[in-house]
Design an enzyme around this catalytic site. Structure first.
Site, short mmCIF file in Angstrom:
data_model
loop_
_atom_site.label_atom_id
_atom_site.label_comp_id
_atom_site.label_asym_id
_atom_site.label_seq_id
_atom_site.Cartn_x
_atom_site.Cartn_y
_atom_site.Cartn_z
N LYS A 1 -2.63 -5.95 1.40
CA LYS A 1 -1.66 -6.45 2.38
C LYS A 1 -2.16 -7.66 3.16
O LYS A 1 -1.39 -8.53 3.52
CB LYS A 1 -1.26 -5.32 3.36
CG LYS A 1 -0.43 -4.23 2.70
CD LYS A 1 0.02 -3.21 3.73
CE LYS A 1 0.71 -2.03 3.07
NZ LYS A 1 1.22 -1.06 4.06
N ASP B 1 6.80 -2.25 7.57
CA ASP B 1 6.22 -0.93 7.88
C ASP B 1 6.65 -0.42 9.26
O ASP B 1 7.03 0.74 9.42
CB ASP B 1 4.69 -0.99 7.82
CG ASP B 1 4.18 -1.02 6.39
OD1 ASP B 1 4.87 -0.50 5.49
OD2 ASP B 1 3.07 -1.57 6.17
N GLY C 1 -5.65 -1.50 10.13
CA GLY C 1 -4.48 -2.24 9.66
C GLY C 1 -3.19 -1.45 9.79
O GLY C 1 -2.14 -2.02 10.13
N TYR D 1 1.22 11.41 4.26
CA TYR D 1 2.03 12.54 3.79
C TYR D 1 1.34 13.13 2.56
O TYR D 1 0.45 12.51 1.97
CB TYR D 1 3.46 12.11 3.43
CG TYR D 1 3.53 11.14 2.30
CD1 TYR D 1 3.48 9.77 2.53
CD2 TYR D 1 3.60 11.58 0.97
CE1 TYR D 1 3.51 8.88 1.49
CE2 TYR D 1 3.62 10.68 -0.08
CZ TYR D 1 3.59 9.33 0.19
OH TYR D 1 3.60 8.44 -0.84
P1 ATR Z 1 -6.05 1.30 7.65
O1 ATR Z 1 -5.63 0.01 7.06
O2 ATR Z 1 -5.59 2.51 6.90
O3 ATR Z 1 -5.72 1.39 9.09
P2 ATR Z 1 -8.79 0.75 8.35
O4 ATR Z 1 -8.42 -0.62 8.80
O5 ATR Z 1 -10.03 0.97 7.57
O6 ATR Z 1 -7.63 1.36 7.45
O7 ATR Z 1 -8.78 1.72 9.64
C1 ATR Z 1 -9.03 3.08 9.52
C2 ATR Z 1 -8.71 3.73 10.86
O8 ATR Z 1 -8.90 5.15 10.74
C3 ATR Z 1 -9.61 3.27 11.98
O9 ATR Z 1 -8.89 3.36 13.20
C4 ATR Z 1 -10.73 4.31 11.93
O10 ATR Z 1 -11.44 4.49 13.15
P3 ATR Z 1 -12.72 3.52 13.49
O11 ATR Z 1 -12.16 2.19 13.83
O12 ATR Z 1 -13.37 4.17 14.67
O13 ATR Z 1 -13.57 3.51 12.26
C5 ATR Z 1 -9.92 5.56 11.66
N1 ATR Z 1 -10.71 6.65 11.06
C6 ATR Z 1 -11.14 6.75 9.80
N2 ATR Z 1 -11.80 7.90 9.60
C7 ATR Z 1 -11.80 8.55 10.80
C8 ATR Z 1 -12.32 9.80 11.27
N3 ATR Z 1 -13.00 10.63 10.46
N4 ATR Z 1 -12.11 10.14 12.57
C9 ATR Z 1 -11.44 9.32 13.40
N5 ATR Z 1 -10.93 8.13 13.01
C10 ATR Z 1 -11.09 7.74 11.73
#
Ligand code: ATR
Length: 274
Positions: free
Chosen positions: A66, A102, A130, A217
């Site tokens: 994206k 989205d 993101g 989901y």
């Molecule tokens: P996406 O595009 O799906 O948002 P991303 O940019 O990698 O993917 O962001 C993942 C998000 O999920 C972030 O907010 C991440 O928190 P951090 O910024 O603190 O890393 C969150 N996330 C992923 N695994 C997590 C976990 N086990 N507990 C809490 N937050 C999590």
């Protein structure tokens, strides 16, 4: 000539978008085809350009492309600019137009399909990646009572909130900072459930009558929704409706007609449960 559309992703084989758009096309009597196309991780732009050269009219973009799709565009909608990411491409004008549907899909699912108006509500958005960024501007348009962005890494939440400070005052911090507050809507935009991890939410954040919404989901209840149920959320919803409604909004961008998402969502829900 049948107009060609596709979704680019990696992986993409299990995408439900071709089935959704086939139903939309039948419902709206539109002559189009829609396929899932696997782009190499280092070859999204080349694959997209090949599709344009072959006469493709438009495309959806899913993980992990994206942000790269954003860079490919020669023009973008205001909501795509805010999201910093593009999930909908249109090739029919001059250059490549990029949009992001989205957030509109999320809002429509909550307000129309679930019948939960957001105006006047206190909303908690979990995550600062993101997925979270992509939905903030459309959410803020709904005249909320307030938005709080909470993230495991609280600094990232602060930085994200700052990017929207011209639209509204947005509170932000780590999960612990939400302790003592209550919210009418809590949306999970983290990827925590992919790893089966539970989010460390303080007890008591769900207001009476509140909605817990997971942008993820799957078959059965997601880990976030199970936690929300335990903590007293009154209404639970997963992201299948958002998937359908972001697709309906993309269909509107391409074809000028908005399909009715509700029957398509009902059919998908049945398939998912089977
Ligand atoms: P996406 O595009 O799906 O948002 P991303 O940019 O990698 O993917 O962001 C993942 C998000 O999920 C972030 O907010 C991440 O928190 P951090 O910024 O603190 O890393 C969150 N996330 C992923 N695994 C997590 C976990 N086990 N507990 C809490 N937050 C999590």
């Amino acid at each position: 000539m049948t107009d060609r559309y596709c979704v680019f992703g990696n992986p993409v084989a299990h995408s439900r978008s071709p089935a959704i758009h086939a139903r939309f096309a039948a419902q709206c009597h539109q002559d189009l085809s829609y396929e899932a196309l696997l782009a190499p991780l280092d070859g999204f732009s080349a694959t997209a350009r090949e599709f344009v050269a072959a006469g493709g009219k438009g495309a959806n973009v899913t993980l992990p492309f994206k942000e790269e799709a954003f860079g490919l565009c020669t023009r973008r909608s205001a909501r795509a600019e805010r999201a910093g990411a593009v999930n909908t491409l249109d090739f029919t004008g001059s250059g490549i137009f990029g949009d992001n549907t989205d957030g509109a899909g999320l809002v429509r699912d909550i307000e129309v399909n679930l019948g939960f108006p957001l105006a006047g509500k206190r909303l908690l958005l979990l995550g600062a990646g993101g997925a979270a960024r992509g939905v903030i501007a459309p959410i803020l348009e709904r005249q909320l009572a307030g938005l709080f962005i909470a993230n495991r890494n609280g600094d990232k939440a602060d930085a994200l909130a700052g990017q929207f400070s011209d639209l509204a005052t947005v509170d932000a911090g780590n999960f612990a900072k939400t302790a003592g507050r209550t919210f009418d809507v809590v949306i999970n935009a983290t990827s925590a459930s992919l790893s089966g991890a539970a989010l460390p939410l303080p007890a008591g954040i769900f207001a009476p009558g509140s909605l817990a919404y997971d942008m993820m989901y799957g078959k059965g209840e997601t880990p976030f929704l199970a936690l929300a149920r335990e903590q007293g959320a009154a209404h639970l919803a997963d992201g299948l409706g958002m998937l359908v409604e972001q697709a309906a909004e993309a269909f509107l961008v391409w074809r000028g007609v908005r399909p009715d998402g509700a029957p398509v969502l009902a059919a998908l829900r049945e398939q998912l449960a089977a």
